[in-house]
Structure formats: structure tokens, C-alpha cells
Design a protein around this motif. Structure first.
Motif, PDB file in Angstrom:
ATOM      1  N   ARG A 665       0.806  -1.209   0.000  1.00 50.91           N
ATOM      2  CA  ARG A 665       0.000   0.000   0.000  1.00 50.91           C
ATOM      3  C   ARG A 665       0.842   1.263   0.000  1.00 50.91           C
ATOM      4  NH1 ARG A 665      -1.571   3.599   3.415  1.00 50.91           N
ATOM      5  NH2 ARG A 665      -0.516   2.626   5.157  1.00 50.91           N
ATOM      6  N   SER A 687      -2.769  -2.314  -5.112  1.00 52.77           N
ATOM      7  CA  SER A 687      -3.286  -1.637  -3.920  1.00 52.77           C
ATOM      8  C   SER A 687      -2.445  -0.428  -3.531  1.00 52.77           C
ATOM      9  CB  SER A 687      -3.343  -2.619  -2.742  1.00 52.77           C
ATOM     10  OG  SER A 687      -4.214  -3.691  -3.001  1.00 52.77           O
ATOM     11  N   LYS A 711      -5.429   2.896  -7.273  1.00 52.50           N
ATOM     12  CA  LYS A 711      -5.587   3.529  -5.964  1.00 52.50           C
ATOM     13  C   LYS A 711      -4.494   4.542  -5.636  1.00 52.50           C
ATOM     14  CE  LYS A 711      -7.978  -0.491  -3.994  1.00 52.50           C
ATOM     15  NZ  LYS A 711      -8.012  -1.478  -2.879  1.00 52.50           N
TER      16      LYS A 711
END
Length: 997
Positions: A665, A687, A711
């Protein structure tokens, strides 16, 4: 916390409904007055089925498996969980809820030979190890009316054969306790077939499945009119939710919670519904609250957290008054919306049966109203029936009103993250289980009534101004405590006066940061269930005792040595901001979260770190770690955050490092000596939200393939050696969620990337991005990134998901600033300085109402400064210096606060704050005119005395001083020109080297 309590209540209602239904189904087999011998085949099949699994009951549960009563030679009709037909003796019901079966379920299981089954429940405690759902569920049980496969760790796709069960009245298939990688998926054609064939269906629960590919309108066209319960929470649904579902004549429970991309609206005419439980929280379904209040008179539970409401925000208070028509309402959740103004408790407390009220995460202001204790019917009644009150994350002020302390049934009170003041008073009852008053301005001592709460499970008083001396032993009466957080107050904590060796047997989370503690509390030795310990910002010195190792936070102390972590089951360790020196410590393979940033570590990353298969967060930033980044970090498939910034790493980033890091992330590699290019394997990290590789020596063209990351919110490439043009997107909607893009101090050329600006939907305010890690990690790690804002470097932490900025400064961009930049209404910072931009300042900039900093300096911009820019009332920093702007500087609002530095180097500009008047073209006289004249004369004296070279030279130099801005402008442009020549030469040299190689 708020939503989990809400769901506990909802599940109580649901379980009551299911229990009532199930009890009638199984009652025949429990009637011992009618003995019927179990069919021999069924007995054998059941025993073979059970023997194919292991039975593993958790040690902390004082339970026995139901199937211990299953013994060969006894009548299976009297076994726990088994029901038989009283005529034939065939097994017709099987409820295996508390059996704790562990192992895969195969398609050849003897379970599927029980062809007479009418009820089959395999949910609850069982774990089928991610087995695919066998198609035999749909082909082996033609008489099945109830099937539940809830939370039993199945995976894969729901087989289409399940639609053959035409007699089903109850179907539950969900992935609630399953692993994210083993989530059950459902396709459109399967759901469509199921709903067409299940003509008698009354209850359908598909919670937590992956239904992102389901076409909603076509799937629900032929849904049974007999449906009473539909649970579709957190299924990833997308598209328009069909209105016909709301109109089902018997529908009593509809849960769509947490389907973020579902749109649509509820009926707004000719609609009356028997709905009792409705939850549309975290969807985009439009809600007409006044109409809903008249159409759904039977509502008992209403969940509208983070919803879309029809009407303007100014009409919200009036909307809420309509809720008083819902006379049966016991649960009301309106949290995390944009409701503002005074909190409308005087309306809501007229809902006589209200037990649970959730209003957290709004914009309510002012004091929580006080209510009279009198029984006058004209006044708002005291909510003595209230059990849960959630008012956290608002803007409430003033004291906690006295009526809250007197609620006789209150179990949950959340007032955290407000501006409440004054002391905490004594609670009159001992019913509290969850009390959270953190992040306010409360003062005084902790009242005695809190120490006497025998049922207390959660207490958070952190981040206040509480004082006095706190004896932890006083909490011994609260033997059910699971969470105790007292950090960051003004009191002193004493922790060694316990008479009981195990004072908190259930304690899992303990936070005593900044509590003036100088040594590790000894009672921690007995804390067997402790999962997280925070002792940061204290005065603890020396080494860590071996008995302490658990999941703990001891950051911000004065620890000096950590060579090896002895606890082999440790999951979370936070050693940030100490004085630890030496090599990275040896850590156990069980570690999930590891923080050791801001210490004095050196050496290289040991290959043993590549064996931490469960690691989710690795933060070793702000040390002196050196060498290359180990390529074996690619083995850490669970990694969510990798933070190595501000170290001495060198060499290239391993090209295949991110092949398997699909959960990544955040990646922070800034402030090192890394070379080479950005690995293309990063495109596997779907992600990824934050990528920061600034302040390195990375080369290559703009990594356009990052456009594929759906994202990505933060991209920092600043201070590297990137070159070439950008802005020719390879995908239709690049960087839709981008909030911070910093490409400054590189060698980018060409025009500004118009196509990117047109696709930055998050900067246009169309997305509200959120970021969180799961479990303990979210309490510890917050992304941070350094941006240049208002002329200074600023570290953004926690707020980067709501902060929008663009910095393309110190490059070689040319052409005009596109008008499309004015669409990015969320922008707070915009920096295009030190480029070769031409044309005028676009009028569209006046649309950037949130803009706080604007830097367009050192370009070739022409024309006048748009007068409407004075409407940018948030603007506190402006730099337009060293351009070719002309005309009068606008007056008004923030423009009255900017000084000469904002405009210098524009010789044709005039007006305040410059000394050049727009009327005469000479120096403006004002209230300080005489003072200015003296200053100029003094400059002339300095010139003539200092140089002594005659009047002619003196006059010339005096003229230069008088018009020093012209000289500054010429000198600045000359320096910038030299820098650009060097950049151009370096680019040509690199181009030749590439051609040669």
C-alpha cells in the motif's frame, strides 16, 4: 468500535429470528417419547463424515464439541444436532454449529449421501480450509429447504448447481471469517438462476462475498415476492440497485452496508413497506428521509451512516425532526454524514423506544443540551432507556451534561474527539462497559465511579488534561477490562501497588504513554493476554527485560540496546525514536508490525528479514542503514508498508522486487542514494496508494505505467534525474485518485500534462479517499510525505489523504498554463515555478477556492494579474516574481497581506505593495514618503563615498540602486539561464551515452 457494537445488536435480532425458526425444525428428533431407530446407512455416513476431520476447540473456550455424543451403536436420531423423520428414520436435519471441525470438505464426502436432508447448517465454528463449495450441495439434496455455509472458510465460486435447490426457503453463504484471499465469489448468471428458481425463498444472506461483477438490475428482476430478509453487506456491489427490491411486499430486513459503489434511490411515491431493519450505510443510494419516515412505519433499526440524502445541507435539521414519526425505532445510526448545527437531541429523544443512538463523525457544534429532570410533558423526556450513545468526532464543546451521568442503563458512551471541557463527574450507575472520552480538553481527576465499574471492558481517557495521581490498582474491580488507555494527560501513574498477581486477566491493549513512568511496571509479567503495550514518551532507560516482550510500543524513550528479541510469538514491536545503536536486531518470524525508525542503526538489512512471511509493516526509516535493498524482500507477500526513507541505501532498486508484493500500500524510499530506474514490477501492486522515491539519483523517463494503479494517491519523484516529456496517457482515466504529485527538481520538458489534470478526479472533489491498515497497524503507522508549501518544506502526516497539491517546479516545462487546472478545486498548493512557461495567468485559477499557496515565479508569464484572484480568500502565500507581468496589482482580501517579494522582477507591475505608482510611473508618495526619500539619499551617499570615482560613475551606480529590481531581475535570469544551460548540456550528454550504449 461504533459499527461493531451496532452489528452486535442487529445480529441479536437476526439470531433470535433464526433460532425461532430452527427450534421448530429440530424439535421432532428431541421428543424421546417417540423412539425411531436411525437408518443404518445414515449412521454410517455421519460417522465417516465426522471422522474425516479433526476437532480443535480453542483453549480459551470452556466448551465441548456437540459431536462427542456421536457414538457407534447408539441411535443417531438422538445425537446433538441431528434430526430424523419420525416415520422413516432418515436424517432430515443436520445443525453442526459448535462442532469445531477442521479440514477440507471433498466432493466425495459421505455427507452428500444423506439425500433426505431438509436442513443443513455448517456455519459457526467449522473451518474447511478454503475448500471450494462442492457442486454436490445442489445435486444431492433435492428436498433441502435451509442451507447455511456461513463463516466456515469456503472459497472460490458459488457453483451454479446450487440453483437446483428449488425448495429453499433459507440460504446463507458468506465469507465473514474467511481469509481475504479465499473470499467466495458470485457471478451474475449464477445469482440470476438462483433467484429465478428459489420461488419460496424467505431469507437470503450473501454477506462479505465478492459480488463486484454482478449486474444488479438483471439479477434481481425475478426475485421472490416472499423474501423477508436480504443481507448483502460488504459485497463490493457496483452500479444501480434495483428499486423493485425496496417494493417487495414482505421484505422486513435489508442490509446493504459498505457497498461503496452502489448507486440508486429509494422509492419516493406510492410506497409502503413492512421493513423493520434497514441499513444503507456507506452506499451512494439517495435517501429521502422525510418520505422514508412516512413509508416505513415499522422500522426498528435504521442505519444511514455515511449516506447521500436528498435536499440541501441547510434542510438537514428539519429532516431529522421527521424521524420522530418512527415510533418503533430502537436503533438509529446517522454517523459520519455532514449534519451540522446544534445537535438535535431534543427531537431524537422524543423517539420513545430509542436504545442505541449513533451520531459520531458529523459537524455538530455547541454544547450538548441539558435536560430537566422534571416530568413536565412539554419538555423533552429524559432518555432513561438509552443504552448506547455515540457522539464522537464532532465539534461539541462545553461540559458533559449531568443527565448523561444519571442514565440508569448506559453501557456505551463515546464522546471522543470533540472539544469538551470541565471535569468528569460521578456516574450514578455501574452499567458501563465501553467509555471513551479521549481527545478532548477535560480536566480534574478521574472520578471514583469509574474505578467501580465492574463490567467495564473498554476505557479510553487519553489525550486530555486530567491530573492528579492515578493508582492503577484502583482499576482492579474492573476485572473484565480488555482495553485501558490513559496516555497523554497531566497525571502521574503509579503501577506497583497490586495485591493481586494477575489484576487484569483479560487485558489485551494497555496504553500508558507520557504518564511519567520511569521503569517497566512489574505487573506486566502476569499479563497473559496482552497484545499491545504502549509505554512511549516516558522516562524509561536501559535495556528491555526479557519477561516484557509481547506486542508492545515503547517508542520515544531512552533505550540504547536491542540485539535480539527473545519472544518467539511477538507480533508487534514499536521501538521508534529511542537511542538504539548497532545493527538491526534479530526478530522472531512471527512479527507482523515492526517499527524502529529514528534511531542510530547502521549496517545492512540481514537476509533473515526476508523470512518474516507474515510481516505487514516494516519501518526502519531515519537511520544509517546502508548497502543495497535486498531483492529477497520480494518474499514478503503480506507486506503492506515498506518505509526505508532517509537512510544510506545505494545501487538500483531490484527490478523484480515487487512481483509478489500485491498487498503493498505504501512505499517510501526517499532520501537515499538509489540509482537506475523505477522497477516496472510495481505495476503488480494494484493496492499501492503512496509512492515516494524523492531525493535519490533515479533516472529514466516518466514512469507512465503507474497510470495503471487504480488507488495511487501520492506520487513523489522530486529531486532525481528524470527527463523527457509527460502527459500522453496510455489508459483512459489516469491517476483518478491522485492527491499529491511532486515532480519538482528534475529534467522534464515539453508542455504541462493537460490530460492528467483533466483526470485528477480526487483533486476535483469527486472522491473522498480513505486509508487504513488493519488490526494494530492502524494505531501505529501513518503515512507522511514532505512537500514544499508556502515556500517552506512541510511534512504532511495523517492528512495526506485529504491534502491536494501539485509541484512541477524546477524543470523545463514550456507553453501555457492550461485552463483545466482550474477544475482541481481541492488544491491547496500549486507550484509551477522555475520553468519556461509562457502566456498569461489563466482566469480559471479563481475557481481554486481552497488554494493556500501559489508559486508561478521565474517563468515568462505575461499580461496582467487577474483581478478576481482577490476572491481566493484562503491564499496565504503568493509568489509571482521574475516574470513579465504588467499592469496594476489587484487590491483586496489576501492581496493586502503580500509584500514586495511576491512581485519583484516584474518591471512593468505597479501599485501596492510596490513603490512604483501606476499613475506617474515614478516612486509613490505615501505616509512614509519622507522616510523613503531619506533612504534613497542615503543610498546615493553610500555610492558616491564608497566608490569615489567621480560624479558620472556615482550617478550611474545610484541609478542602479534606485532601480535595483531591474538588476535583480537581470542577475536572476542570468543565473537561471546558466542552470538551464547545464541541464541542457547534461541531457544531451546522457542522450549521447544512451545512443552509444
Amino acid at each position: 468500535m461504533m459499527m461493531s457494537c451496532y452489528w452486535i445488536v442487529v445480529l441479536i435480532f437476526l439470531s433470535h429470528s433464526l433460532t425461532t425458526h430452527s427450534s421448530s425444525l429440530y424439535s421432532p428428533s428431541n421428543n424421546h417419547s417417540h423412539f425411531h431407530l436411525c437408518n443404518t446407512h445414515d449412521t454410517s455416513a455421519l460417522l465417516q463424515f465426522i471422522n474425516s476431520f479433526s476437532i480443535e476447540i480453542p483453549q480459551d473456550l470452556d466448551l465441548k464439541s456437540m459431536i462427542l455424543s456421536w457414538k457407534n451403536g447408539t441411535d443417531c436420531c438422538f445425537w446433538d444436532g441431528v434430526s430424523c423423520d419420525q416415520q422413516s428414520g432418515h436424517v432430515i436435519g443436520l445443525e453442526l454449529t459448535y462442532t469445531y471441525l477442521k479440514g477440507p470438505l471433498h466432493s466425495n464426502s459421505t455427507l452428500f449421501s444423506l439425500h433426505h436432508l431438509q436442513t443443513l447448517i455448517l456455519d459457526g465454528s467449522n473451518d474447511f480450509y478454503g475448500s471450494p463449495i462442492p457442486s454436490e450441495f445442489g445435486t444431492s439434496f433435492p428436498n433441502l429447504t435451509e442451507l447455511s455455509l456461513s463463516s466456515a472458510n469456503f472459497s472460490g465460486y458459488i457453483p451454479v448447481q446450487l440453483s437446483h435447490l428449488s425448495k429453499l426457503t433459507h440460504l446463507t453463504v458468506d465469507s465473514y471469517d474467511g481469509d481475504d484471499n479465499d473470499i467466495i465469489q458470485l457471478e451474475t448468471y449464477v445469482l440470476k438462476r438462483m433467484l429465478q428458481n428459489f420461488t419460496n425463498l424467505r431469507e437470503l444472506s450473501l454477506s462479505y462475498l465478492n459480488m463486484s461483477n454482478v449486474e444488479l438490475v438483471t439479477s434481481f428482476t425475478n426475485i421472490s415476492s416472499s423474501l423477508e430478509l436480504l443481507l448483502l453487506d460488504d459485497c463490493g456491489l457496483q452500479g444501480k440497485f434495483p428499486e423493485n427490491v425496496f417494493r417487495l411486499p414482505n421484505l422486513q430486513q435489508l442490509i446493504l452496508y459498505k457497498n461503496y459503489d452502489v448507486i440508486g434511490s429509494m422509492p419516493t411515491f406510492n410506497w409502503s413497506t413492512p421493513l423493520r431493519y434497514l441499513d444503507l450505510s456507506f452506499t451512494q443510494i439517495s435517501v429521502d428521509l422525510p418520505y422514508l419516515s412516512t413509508a416505513a412505519k415499522s422500522l426498528q433499526s435504521l442505519g444511514l451512516s455515511n449516506c447521500s440524502f436528498t435536499g440541501s445541507s441547510s434542510s438537514y435539521p428539519e429532516m431529522l425532526t421527521n424521524l420522530t414519526q418512527l415510533l418503533q425505532l430502537t436503533i438509529l445510526d446517522l454517523s459520519y454524514n455532514n449534519f451540522g448545527g446544534q445537535i438535535p437531541l431534543h427531537y431524537l429523544f422524543n423517539i420513545q423506544h430509542l436504545i442505541y443512538l449513533y451520531l459520531s463523525g458529523n459537524n455538530f457544534v455547541g454544547e450538548i443540551p441539558e435536560f430537566s429532570k422534571t416530568s413536565n410533558s412539554s419538555q423533552t423526556p429524559l432518555p432513561n432507556h438509552l443504552e448506547s450513545l455515540y457522539l464522537s468526532d464532532n465539534l461539541l464543546s462545553g461540559p458533559i451534561p449531568s443527565w448523561i451521568y444519571s442514565l440508569p442503563l448506559l453501557t456505551t458512551l463515546l464522546l471522543s474527539n470533540n472539544n469538551l471541557t470541565g471535569p468528569i463527574k460521578e456516574f450514578h450507575s455501574k452499567s458501563l462497559q465501553y467509555l471513551s472520552l479521549d481527545s478532548n480538553k477535560l480536566n480534574g481527576e478521574i472520578p471514583n465511579s469509574i474505578f467501580q465499574q465492574e463490567n467495564l471492558r473498554w476505557l479510553d481517557l487519553s489525550y486530555n488534561n486530567l491530573d492528579g495521581v492515578v493508582e492503577l490498582s484502583k482499576f482492579s474491580m474492573s476485572s473484565n477490562l480488555e482495553t485501558l488507555q490513559l496516555s497523554f494527560n497531566n497525571f502521574i501513574v503509579h503501577s506497583n501497588n497490586f495485591s493481586n498477581n494477575n489484576p487484569f486477566p483479560l487485558l489485551e491493549f494497555l496504553s500508558l504513554a507520557s504518564c511519567n513512568i520511569s521503569a517497566f511496571p512489574h505487573f506486566l509479567k502476569s499479563m497473559k493476554n496482552l497484545q499491545s503495550l504502549q509505554l512511549s514518551h516516558n522516562k524509561i532507560q536501559g535495556r528491555i527485560p526479557e519477561w516484557l516482550w509481547n506486542d508492545l510500543n515503547i517508542s520515544h524513550n531512552f533505550l540504547t540496546h536491542v540485539e535480539q528479541v527473545p519472544c518467539k510469538y511477538l507480533q508487534s514491536l514499536d521501538l521508534r525514536s529511542n537511542m538504539i545503536h548497532g545493527h538491526l536486531p534479530i526478530v522472531p518470524p512471527s512479527l507482523i508490525f515492526f517499527f524502529i525508525s529514528k534511531n542510530n542503526l547502521y549496517g545492512e538489512i540481514s537476509s533473515t528479514y526476508c523470512n518474516l512471511s507474515g510481516l505487514q509493516i516494516l519501518d526502519i526509516s531515519n537511520n544509517n542503514i546502508q548497502g543495497k535493498i535486498p531483492s529477497c524482500l520480494a518474499n514478503l507477500s503480506s507486506l503492506s508498508v515498506l518505509d526505508l526513507h532517509k537512510n544510506n541505501f545505494s545501487g538500483e532498486i531490484p527490478q523484480d522486487m515487487f512481483k509478489n508484493l500485491t498487498s503493498l500500500r505504501s512505499l517510501h524510499l526517499s532520501g537515499n542514494h538509489l540509482e537506475g530506474s523505477i522497477p516496472r514490477s510495481l505495476r503488480n501492486c494494484q493496492s499501492l496508494e503512496v509512492l515516494d522515491v524523492g531525493n535519490n539519483k533515479i533516472t529514466g523517463i516518466f514512469p507512465y505505467w503507474l497510470e495503471e494503479l487504480p488507488k495511487l494517491q501520492v506520487l513523489v519523484l522530486k529531486s532525481n534525474r528524470f527527463h523527457g516529456s509527460i502527459g500522453a496517457p496510455k489508459v483512459k482515466y489516469p491517476f483518478r485518485k491522485m492527491q499529491i504529485m511532486d515532480l519538482s527538481d528534475n529534467e522534464f520538458t515539453g508542455r504541462l500534462p493537460v490530460k492528467y489534470f483533466e483526470s485528477f478526479k480526487a483533486m476535483m472533489g469527486e472522491y473522498v479517499t480513505s486509508r487504513n491498515l488493519t488490526h494494530i497497524g492502524e494505531m501505529y503507522y501513518q503515512d507522511s510525505v514532505i512537500v514544499v508549501m508556502k515556500g517552506f518544506e512541510r511534512e504532511l502526516e495523517k492528512i495526506i489523504s485529504i491534502f491536494a497539491t501539485i509541484d512541477f517546479s524546477r524543470n523545463n516545462f514550456e507553453g501555457e498554463i492550461p485552463e483545466s487546472i482550474g477544475k482541481l478545486k481541492s488544491l491547496k498548493g500549486l507550484n509551477f515555478s522555475q520553468n519556461r512557461l509562457q502566456g498569461s495567468i489563466p482566469m480559471s485559477l479563481i475557481n481554486l477556492s481552497n488554494l493556500e499557496g501559489l508559486d508561478l515565479s521565474s517563468n515568462d508569464l505575461t499580461g496582467e494579474i487577474p483581478s478576481k484572484m482577490t476572491d481566493l480568500t484562503q491564499l496565504s502565500y503568493l509568489n509571482l516574481s521574475y516574470n513579465k507581468l504588467e499592469g496594476q496589482i489587484p487590491r483586496g482580501n489576501q492581496f493586502e497581506t503580500f509584500n514586495n517579494d511576491s512581485y519583484k522582477g516584474n518591471i512593468e507591475l505597479c501599485g501596492f505593495p510596490l513603490s512604483k505608482s501606476c499613475n506617474t510611473g515614478i516612486k509613490r508618495e505615501d505616509d512614509h514618503g519622507e522616510e523613503h526619500t531619506d533612504h534613497i539619499i542615503l543610498n546615493w551617499k553610500i555610492v558616491m563615498v564608497g566608490y569615489g570615482c567621480g560624479l558620472i560613475i556615482g550617478i550611474s551606480l545610484g541609478y542602479a540602486v534606485l532601480y535595483s529590481e531591474r538588476f535583480d531581475y537581470w542577475l536572476h535570469k542570468k543565473i537561471i539561464g546558466r542552470q538551464q544551460q547545464k541541464i541542457e548540456q547534461r541531457r544531451k550528454r546522457n542522450s549521447r551515452l544512451r545512443r552509444t550504449s
